[in-house]
Design a protein around this motif. Sequence first.
Motif, PDB file in Angstrom:
ATOM      1  N   ARG A   1       4.452  -3.078   5.721  1.00 55.53           N
ATOM      2  CA  ARG A   1       5.709  -3.318   4.990  1.00 55.53           C
ATOM      3  C   ARG A   1       5.742  -4.738   4.439  1.00 55.53           C
ATOM      4  NH1 ARG A   1      10.431  -3.058   8.721  1.00 55.53           N
ATOM      5  NH2 ARG A   1      10.316  -0.798   8.564  1.00 55.53           N
ATOM      6  N   CYS A   2       6.077  -4.843   3.159  1.00 49.69           N
ATOM      7  CA  CYS A   2       6.199  -6.162   2.501  1.00 49.69           C
ATOM      8  C   CYS A   2       7.370  -6.917   3.118  1.00 49.69           C
ATOM      9  CB  CYS A   2       6.421  -5.983   1.005  1.00 49.69           C
ATOM     10  SG  CYS A   2       6.846  -7.512   0.164  1.00 49.69           S
ATOM     11  N   ALA A   3       7.103  -8.162   3.547  1.00 49.91           N
ATOM     12  CA  ALA A   3       8.163  -8.963   4.163  1.00 49.91           C
ATOM     13  C   ALA A   3       9.144  -9.479   3.114  1.00 49.91           C
ATOM     14  CB  ALA A   3       7.548 -10.134   4.915  1.00 49.91           C
ATOM     15  N   ALA A   4       8.726  -9.487   1.851  1.00 52.07           N
ATOM     16  CA  ALA A   4       9.598 -10.026   0.804  1.00 52.07           C
ATOM     17  C   ALA A   4      10.575  -8.969   0.281  1.00 52.07           C
ATOM     18  CB  ALA A   4       8.766 -10.581  -0.343  1.00 52.07           C
ATOM     19  N   CYS A   5      10.089  -7.718   0.058  1.00 52.72           N
ATOM     20  CA  CYS A   5      10.971  -6.728  -0.570  1.00 52.72           C
ATOM     21  C   CYS A   5      11.103  -5.439   0.241  1.00 52.72           C
ATOM     22  CB  CYS A   5      10.487  -6.395  -1.983  1.00 52.72           C
ATOM     23  SG  CYS A   5       9.009  -5.386  -2.030  1.00 52.72           S
ATOM     24  N   GLY A   6      10.317  -5.291   1.308  1.00 51.82           N
ATOM     25  CA  GLY A   6      10.456  -4.091   2.143  1.00 51.82           C
ATOM     26  C   GLY A   6       9.657  -2.902   1.660  1.00 51.82           C
TER      27      GLY A   6
ATOM     28  N   VAL B   1       4.162  -1.273  10.780  1.00 52.95           N
ATOM     29  CA  VAL B   1       5.629  -1.259  10.864  1.00 52.95           C
ATOM     30  C   VAL B   1       6.105  -1.207  12.324  1.00 52.95           C
ATOM     31  CG1 VAL B   1       7.655   0.168  10.390  1.00 52.95           C
ATOM     32  CG2 VAL B   1       6.051  -0.339   8.567  1.00 52.95           C
ATOM     33  N   GLU B   2       5.462  -0.382  13.147  1.00 50.58           N
ATOM     34  CA  GLU B   2       5.939  -0.230  14.519  1.00 50.58           C
ATOM     35  C   GLU B   2       5.864  -1.535  15.312  1.00 50.58           C
ATOM     36  OE1 GLU B   2       3.732   1.932  17.550  1.00 50.58           O
ATOM     37  OE2 GLU B   2       5.476   3.157  17.968  1.00 50.58           O
ATOM     38  N   GLU B   3       4.936  -2.429  14.893  1.00 54.20           N
ATOM     39  CA  GLU B   3       4.729  -3.652  15.668  1.00 54.20           C
ATOM     40  C   GLU B   3       5.523  -4.833  15.133  1.00 54.20           C
ATOM     41  OE1 GLU B   3       0.276  -3.636  16.931  1.00 54.20           O
ATOM     42  OE2 GLU B   3       0.388  -3.149  14.811  1.00 54.20           O
ATOM     43  N   LEU B   4       6.310  -4.615  14.064  1.00 54.56           N
ATOM     44  CA  LEU B   4       7.035  -5.758  13.473  1.00 54.56           C
ATOM     45  C   LEU B   4       8.286  -6.094  14.282  1.00 54.56           C
ATOM     46  CD1 LEU B   4       6.674  -4.871   9.703  1.00 54.56           C
ATOM     47  CD2 LEU B   4       5.332  -6.498  11.020  1.00 54.56           C
TER      48      LEU B   4
ATOM     49  N   SER C   1       2.415 -11.130   1.242  1.00 51.76           N
ATOM     50  CA  SER C   1       3.721 -10.823   1.829  1.00 51.76           C
ATOM     51  C   SER C   1       3.636  -9.667   2.828  1.00 51.76           C
ATOM     52  CB  SER C   1       4.730 -10.482   0.724  1.00 51.76           C
ATOM     53  OG  SER C   1       4.259  -9.378  -0.011  1.00 51.76           O
ATOM     54  N   TYR C   2       2.436  -9.042   2.922  1.00 56.66           N
ATOM     55  CA  TYR C   2       2.265  -7.969   3.911  1.00 56.66           C
ATOM     56  C   TYR C   2       1.721  -8.561   5.214  1.00 56.66           C
ATOM     57  CZ  TYR C   2       3.128  -3.999   0.905  1.00 56.66           C
ATOM     58  OH  TYR C   2       3.725  -3.070   0.118  1.00 56.66           O
ATOM     59  N   PRO C   3       2.463  -8.453   6.322  1.00 52.85           N
ATOM     60  CA  PRO C   3       1.903  -8.889   7.600  1.00 52.85           C
ATOM     61  C   PRO C   3       0.705  -8.000   7.955  1.00 52.85           C
ATOM     62  CG  PRO C   3       4.267  -8.420   7.792  1.00 52.85           C
ATOM     63  CD  PRO C   3       3.814  -7.895   6.470  1.00 52.85           C
ATOM     64  N   ALA C   4      -0.199  -8.532   8.801  1.00 52.06           N
ATOM     65  CA  ALA C   4      -1.388  -7.760   9.161  1.00 52.06           C
ATOM     66  C   ALA C   4      -1.051  -6.626  10.119  1.00 52.06           C
ATOM     67  CB  ALA C   4      -2.425  -8.686   9.785  1.00 52.06           C
ATOM     68  N   ARG C   5       0.187  -6.647  10.648  1.00 55.61           N
ATOM     69  CA  ARG C   5       0.545  -5.629  11.632  1.00 55.61           C
ATOM     70  C   ARG C   5       1.320  -4.479  11.004  1.00 55.61           C
ATOM     71  NH1 ARG C   5       1.251  -7.141  17.019  1.00 55.61           N
ATOM     72  NH2 ARG C   5      -0.289  -8.703  17.585  1.00 55.61           N
TER      73      ARG C   5
ATOM     74  N   GLU D   1       6.961  -0.260   1.461  1.00 54.47           N
ATOM     75  CA  GLU D   1       6.028   0.202   2.498  1.00 54.47           C
ATOM     76  C   GLU D   1       4.861   0.953   1.867  1.00 54.47           C
ATOM     77  OE1 GLU D   1       7.909   2.378   5.643  1.00 54.47           O
ATOM     78  OE2 GLU D   1       9.227   0.702   6.150  1.00 54.47           O
ATOM     79  N   ALA D   2       3.693   0.794   2.471  1.00 53.68           N
ATOM     80  CA  ALA D   2       2.503   1.470   1.936  1.00 53.68           C
ATOM     81  C   ALA D   2       1.560   1.820   3.068  1.00 53.68           C
ATOM     82  CB  ALA D   2       1.800   0.564   0.940  1.00 53.68           C
ATOM     83  N   LYS D   3       0.749   2.871   2.814  1.00 54.93           N
ATOM     84  CA  LYS D   3      -0.198   3.313   3.827  1.00 54.93           C
ATOM     85  C   LYS D   3      -1.301   2.275   4.028  1.00 54.93           C
ATOM     86  CE  LYS D   3      -2.372   7.234   3.109  1.00 54.93           C
ATOM     87  NZ  LYS D   3      -2.571   8.617   2.679  1.00 54.93           N
ATOM     88  N   GLN D   4      -1.647   1.596   2.916  1.00 56.37           N
ATOM     89  CA  GLN D   4      -2.708   0.590   3.020  1.00 56.37           C
ATOM     90  C   GLN D   4      -2.117  -0.814   2.944  1.00 56.37           C
ATOM     91  OE1 GLN D   4      -4.291   1.429  -1.279  1.00 56.37           O
ATOM     92  NE2 GLN D   4      -5.057  -0.559  -0.598  1.00 56.37           N
ATOM     93  N   HIS D   5      -2.906  -1.783   3.377  1.00 56.74           N
ATOM     94  CA  HIS D   5      -2.476  -3.180   3.320  1.00 56.74           C
ATOM     95  C   HIS D   5      -2.756  -3.732   1.924  1.00 56.74           C
ATOM     96  CE1 HIS D   5      -3.095  -7.522   3.760  1.00 56.74           C
ATOM     97  NE2 HIS D   5      -2.147  -7.447   4.680  1.00 56.74           N
ATOM     98  N   PHE D   6      -1.780  -4.456   1.350  1.00 58.84           N
ATOM     99  CA  PHE D   6      -1.975  -5.075   0.035  1.00 58.84           C
ATOM    100  C   PHE D   6      -1.952  -6.591   0.163  1.00 58.84           C
ATOM    101  CE2 PHE D   6      -0.273  -0.971  -1.440  1.00 58.84           C
ATOM    102  CZ  PHE D   6      -1.195  -0.688  -2.432  1.00 58.84           C
ATOM    103  N   TRP D   7      -2.808  -7.259  -0.608  1.00 63.96           N
ATOM    104  CA  TRP D   7      -2.763  -8.731  -0.640  1.00 63.96           C
ATOM    105  C   TRP D   7      -1.658  -9.197  -1.580  1.00 63.96           C
ATOM    106  CZ3 TRP D   7      -5.226 -10.622   3.270  1.00 63.96           C
ATOM    107  CH2 TRP D   7      -6.369  -9.989   3.750  1.00 63.96           C
ATOM    108  N   GLN D   8      -1.389  -8.382  -2.618  1.00 65.12           N
ATOM    109  CA  GLN D   8      -0.256  -8.673  -3.504  1.00 65.12           C
ATOM    110  C   GLN D   8       0.618  -7.433  -3.541  1.00 65.12           C
ATOM    111  OE1 GLN D   8      -1.043  -9.107  -7.735  1.00 65.12           O
ATOM    112  NE2 GLN D   8       0.669 -10.496  -7.992  1.00 65.12           N
TER     113      GLN D   8
END
Length: 385
Positions: free
Chosen positions: A353-358, A382-385, A376-380, A360-367
């Motif tokens: 989940r993007c920390a800036a806008c919320g 959703v369940e661990e946030l 803006s995507y934490p490495a963890r 959510e995506a199945k994969q991790h994005f750098w932008q």
Amino acid sequence: MDFDLSWILLGLPVTFVLGWVASRLDLRQLRMENRQAPKAYFKGLNFLLNEQQDQAIDAFIEAVQNDPDTSELHFALGNLFRRRGEYERAVRVHEHLLSRGDLSLADRQRAQHALALDYLKAGLLDRAETALLKLEGTPFEAQARLALLANYERSRDWPQAALMAQKLEHAVQGSFSGRLAHYLCEQAAAQVNANHMPQARALLQEAIQTAPTAPRPRLDLAKLLASQHETAQAYATLVDAFESSPAAVPLMAGPLTDYAVATGQTAQALTLLQAQYQVAPSLDVLDGIVLLECAAQGPAPSARDWYVRHLEHEPSLVAAAKWIAGEKLEHEQFHPQVQRALDHAVKPLTRYRCAACGFEAKQHFWQCPGCQTWDSYPARRVEEL
Ligand SMILES: [Zn+2]
């Protein structure tokens, strides 16, 4: 019949001339009135304050027509048009301002800035770029450069974006090294797609030097090396990355596990992941540990105990579902249904989940694809946030 026609032919120009004279008289009178009291202007202001934008625009148009010399009024009108999404009209107002010879330098720069904003909002990126470049050396320079940077990023013009980021960094607008590394990684990805591996490698090495603590350059380099069957090198690169960017360890645990299994370095990788798990227990590191234990001893029942141990301090549905997946249930025939229901419930929890806008995506994005923010995507998950 002939007589009537000639009268009409004669009458038409006369009426026209009379009408023209009358209109000039009217206009002159109107102008006289408006010099004395710019009523329309105040009327417009009043509407604006009452958030009645339609009426405000009508009143301002009237005021501008009556007194074309007021630049402030033009600015107000231009901004109003832009805010309402009427970009063509906003552009016309600001271009009209710029075409005036009597405009002060400050107002000219302001109009140029407003015009650039019109084009940006309208999505006419080429014109926006031209307008923004004209703001170099003005008080709007920093804003214009940031907008240009966003523009180059949007059009994926990474070399231009890098030049602009360097300019901003020199002007002490904060550090842009993380972004510069991302631009290099994006260029490297394009080279990989074009099958230009040496160029891609060079770009990723440059990215590592640009931002030594950024996780992406090493992660991308490791993936590139693995695709070139240099798995041992890929593994070593990730071991480095564990040290230089510990916050991104959950993103690297999966590939590290794969490379360790492929090169027979499971024992070393297991020690590394267990140490990481002690510092920060995360689901991806946990998965890596279980996979490595299974790879080392075959599908050992003790490997699944890791999920139970995780549950002792983290009430994780994801870990519970993974433990149940390997458990022998009493009513074995219902197991697939139960597992399917659990997997379905767990899916949203394993997203990023993007920390800036919320977003959510199945994969991790750098932008973030939603708000275009970098990192803006934490490495963890959703369940661990
Ligand atoms: Zn976002």
